[in-house]
Design a protein around this motif. Structure first.
Motif, mmCIF file in Angstrom:
data_model
loop_
_atom_site.group_PDB
_atom_site.id
_atom_site.type_symbol
_atom_site.label_atom_id
_atom_site.label_comp_id
_atom_site.label_asym_id
_atom_site.label_seq_id
_atom_site.Cartn_x
_atom_site.Cartn_y
_atom_site.Cartn_z
ATOM 1 N N VAL A 70 -9.616 -59.244 -32.363
ATOM 2 C CA VAL A 70 -10.532 -60.386 -32.482
ATOM 3 C C VAL A 70 -11.801 -60.051 -31.713
ATOM 4 C CG1 VAL A 70 -8.726 -62.165 -32.660
ATOM 5 C CG2 VAL A 70 -9.547 -61.468 -30.406
ATOM 6 N N ILE A 71 -12.858 -60.760 -32.058
ATOM 7 C CA ILE A 71 -14.098 -60.616 -31.291
ATOM 8 C C ILE A 71 -14.078 -61.664 -30.184
ATOM 9 C CG2 ILE A 71 -16.630 -60.688 -31.376
ATOM 10 C CD1 ILE A 71 -15.499 -58.489 -33.202
ATOM 11 N N GLY A 72 -14.336 -61.243 -28.963
ATOM 12 C CA GLY A 72 -14.352 -62.174 -27.839
ATOM 13 C C GLY A 72 -15.695 -62.133 -27.133
ATOM 14 N N PRO A 73 -15.788 -62.834 -26.019
ATOM 15 C CA PRO A 73 -17.046 -62.827 -25.269
ATOM 16 C C PRO A 73 -17.319 -61.473 -24.623
ATOM 17 C CG PRO A 73 -15.356 -64.087 -24.104
ATOM 18 C CD PRO A 73 -14.756 -63.682 -25.411
ATOM 19 N N ARG A 74 -18.542 -61.302 -24.190
ATOM 20 C CA ARG A 74 -18.901 -60.068 -23.480
ATOM 21 C C ARG A 74 -18.083 -59.947 -22.199
ATOM 22 N NH1 ARG A 74 -25.478 -59.424 -23.448
ATOM 23 N NH2 ARG A 74 -25.782 -59.457 -25.712
ATOM 24 N N ARG A 75 -17.810 -58.720 -21.778
ATOM 25 C CA ARG A 75 -17.140 -58.502 -20.488
ATOM 26 C C ARG A 75 -18.226 -58.344 -19.423
ATOM 27 N NH1 ARG A 75 -13.249 -53.251 -19.883
ATOM 28 N NH2 ARG A 75 -15.246 -52.180 -20.021
ATOM 29 N N PRO A 76 -18.151 -59.143 -18.344
ATOM 30 C CA PRO A 76 -19.203 -59.059 -17.329
ATOM 31 C C PRO A 76 -19.356 -57.640 -16.792
ATOM 32 C CG PRO A 76 -17.719 -60.895 -16.862
ATOM 33 C CD PRO A 76 -17.116 -60.132 -18.001
ATOM 34 N N GLY A 77 -20.587 -57.219 -16.599
ATOM 35 C CA GLY A 77 -20.850 -55.895 -16.016
ATOM 36 C C GLY A 77 -20.951 -54.780 -17.040
ATOM 37 N N ASP A 78 -20.630 -55.056 -18.321
ATOM 38 C CA ASP A 78 -20.690 -53.981 -19.318
ATOM 39 C C ASP A 78 -22.142 -53.590 -19.612
ATOM 40 O OD1 ASP A 78 -18.116 -53.216 -19.860
ATOM 41 O OD2 ASP A 78 -17.842 -54.567 -21.571
ATOM 42 N N VAL A 79 -22.348 -52.297 -19.676
ATOM 43 C CA VAL A 79 -23.644 -51.749 -20.081
ATOM 44 C C VAL A 79 -23.716 -51.819 -21.605
ATOM 45 C CG1 VAL A 79 -24.815 -49.506 -20.224
ATOM 46 C CG2 VAL A 79 -23.846 -50.276 -18.059
ATOM 47 N N GLU A 80 -24.895 -52.183 -22.150
ATOM 48 C CA GLU A 80 -25.011 -52.355 -23.607
ATOM 49 C C GLU A 80 -24.802 -51.028 -24.365
ATOM 50 O OE1 GLU A 80 -27.881 -55.168 -25.568
ATOM 51 O OE2 GLU A 80 -29.014 -53.289 -25.692
ATOM 52 N N LYS A 81 -25.501 -50.022 -23.862
ATOM 53 C CA LYS A 81 -25.578 -48.792 -24.652
ATOM 54 C C LYS A 81 -25.766 -47.613 -23.702
ATOM 55 C CE LYS A 81 -29.216 -49.153 -27.286
ATOM 56 N NZ LYS A 81 -30.261 -49.228 -28.302
ATOM 57 N N VAL A 82 -24.924 -46.606 -23.812
ATOM 58 C CA VAL A 82 -25.170 -45.400 -23.021
ATOM 59 C C VAL A 82 -24.532 -44.204 -23.708
ATOM 60 C CG1 VAL A 82 -23.190 -45.797 -21.445
ATOM 61 C CG2 VAL A 82 -25.088 -44.385 -20.691
ATOM 62 N N TYR A 83 -25.305 -43.138 -23.853
ATOM 63 C CA TYR A 83 -24.742 -41.858 -24.275
ATOM 64 C C TYR A 83 -25.560 -40.730 -23.663
ATOM 65 C CZ TYR A 83 -28.059 -42.608 -28.168
ATOM 66 O OH TYR A 83 -29.174 -42.887 -28.922
ATOM 67 N N ALA A 84 -24.916 -39.554 -23.656
ATOM 68 C CA ALA A 84 -25.461 -38.444 -22.866
ATOM 69 C C ALA A 84 -26.495 -37.636 -23.626
ATOM 70 C CB ALA A 84 -24.319 -37.517 -22.472
ATOM 71 N N ASP A 85 -27.433 -37.075 -22.892
ATOM 72 C CA ASP A 85 -28.172 -35.915 -23.370
ATOM 73 C C ASP A 85 -27.430 -34.706 -22.777
ATOM 74 O OD1 ASP A 85 -29.743 -33.702 -23.635
ATOM 75 O OD2 ASP A 85 -31.625 -34.707 -23.144
ATOM 76 N N PRO A 86 -26.665 -33.995 -23.605
ATOM 77 C CA PRO A 86 -25.838 -32.906 -23.047
ATOM 78 C C PRO A 86 -26.540 -31.546 -23.050
ATOM 79 C CG PRO A 86 -25.167 -33.374 -25.299
ATOM 80 C CD PRO A 86 -26.430 -34.180 -25.047
#
Ligand code: NAD
Ligand code: WQD
Length: 342
Positions: free
Chosen positions: A293-309
């Motif tokens: 199911v879709i629920g509310p946001r989890r507090p403290g979660d970062v929206e978007k992050v991925y690496a430049d490797p």
């Protein structure tokens, strides 16, 4: 066996440490494992033995116990390098128990460094985390991104540890910090994988436990982020690829003749995938039923992050080999094996 090839692996009974021990053995090194089993048991050690056919050198004890560490360094050394995985890793728990996290994560590092110094061991590979960046301003994030104020005591311990390692590099401790993005998956043999204690906090173990019926359903935390499908974006990396980068880092350090080294590398695939993409890939790749199911946001979660490797690709000459789909199939095979044997 390579000469001078003994590697001390702290936290080697845990998820990433155990996978790294297998890669070290495959590359001809002789790992010596130290773990207090505070967040694990001997299941993964048995998996390592089954996969490699080797008898392990395992020493149960705490990295904050200087006498114990000195005993291991003297009885099992000399070590070519120390790989330090031992730490507590739950972001939520660290908010509840900040002292425990600082005590364990920072305390273990300080004691280990003292014992290394006393025993003349110089080379060190540290398990850091993309959490040191918080929500970065620029994505993909490279190693020059500033450390934002840590969102949790756990994140703060990783920032502090990196700072301590940077400070001691002037005294001859040669460190590579590996900033892991989101490790997922299990060994392709199905003999080793993630083994969370209690209800998993991380996405993939929660998914496999929900699909096998141990949890009622997965809740996707938020679908109203500023991303194409509204769910958060992460850089999911197969744990065997992650394990492999430790061997590359070890080889890099041993060919680097400088007396003082401090370097940090992002370890990710460079590809962002959303939570919903991962959920759908899991269902498609495994054919398993996953109630969610879709629920509310989890507090403290970062929206978007991925690496430049780029740096890890070019300097350590490492590339991720497994896809997200591979990782999810392997995680599912591991979950099925676990439940069959219980
Ligand atoms: P894990 O909990 O599976 O393994 C950690 C191991 O360290 C456990 O076996 C535990 O018993 C041991 N340990 C903890 N404190 C100890 C101490 N004081 N002395 C001896 N042993 C001790 O965790 P993991 O996922 O394998 O993570 C390994 C490292 O990677 C940790 O430092 C973690 O912070 C870091 N990291 C993990 C992730 C992730 O998502 N799994 C991401 C980024 C960084
Ligand atoms: C991934 C995504 C959740 C569970 C953590 C630490 C980080 C690093 C890696 C150690 C998020 C969503 C999750 C669920 C969900 N660890 N999710 N339902 O938070 O990116 O990173 O582990 O250094 O420091 O913070 O990983 O696996 O918890 O979550 O929707 O039941 O999955 O909201 O977007 P995270 P995660």
């Amino acid at each position: 066996m390579k000469i001078g090839s003994k590697i001390l692996v702290t936290g080697g009974a845990g998820y990433i440490g155990a996978h790294t021990v297998v890669e070290l053995i495959n590359a001809g090194y002789e790992p010596v494992i130290v773990d207090n089993l505070s967040a694990s048991d001997k299941t993964l050690l048995a998996g390592i033995q089954q996969i490699t056919g080797k008898t392990l050198s395992f020493h149960q004890g705490d990295c904050r116990d200087k006498n114990f560490l000195n005993f291991v360094f003297k009885a099992q050394g000399p070590f070519k390098c120390v790989m330090h995985f031992a730490a507590f890793k739950s972001v939520g728990e660290s908010v509840q128990k900040p002292l425990l996290y600082h005590q364990n994560n920072v305390g273990s590092l300080l004691t280990l460094l003292e014992v290394m110094e006393e025993n003349g061991v110089k080379d060190f590979i540290f398990s850091s985390s993309c959490t040191v960046y918080g929500q970065p301003d620029v994505i993909p994030v490279d190693e020059r991104a500033p450390f934002k104020r840590a969102e949790s005591p756990y994140g703060a311990t990783k920032q502090l540890c990196e700072r301590i390692l940077e400070d001691v590099h002037h005294t001859g401790i040669r460190t590579i910090s590996l900033r892991y993005f989101n490790p997922i998956g299990a060994h392709p043999s199905g003999l080793m994988g993630e083994l969370p204690i209690g209800v998993p906090n991380n996405l993939v173990p929660f998914i496999t436990q929900a699909a096998i019926g141990l949890r009622k359903k997965l809740t996707v935390f938020g679908n109203n982020y500023n991303t194409p499908d509204g769910s958060c974006i992460r850089d999911f990396i197969h744990v065997v690829d992650l394990a492999n980068v430790h061997v590359k880092a070890l080889e890099y350090l041993s060919t680097d003749t400088r007396k003082n080294v401090y370097d940090a590398f992002n370890v990710g695939t460079g590809k962002g995938a959303s939570v919903l993409e991962l959920v759908n890939t899991f269902i498609r790749a495994t054919g398993a039923k996953l109630p969610f199911v879709i629920g509310p946001r989890r507090p403290g979660d970062v929206e978007k992050v991925y690496a430049d490797p780029t740096r890890v690709n070019t300097i350590l000459k490492w590339q991720a080999r497994y896809s997200m789909e591979d990782a999810l199939k392997h995680a599912w095979a591991w979950e099925q094996k676990l439940r069959k044997s219980n």
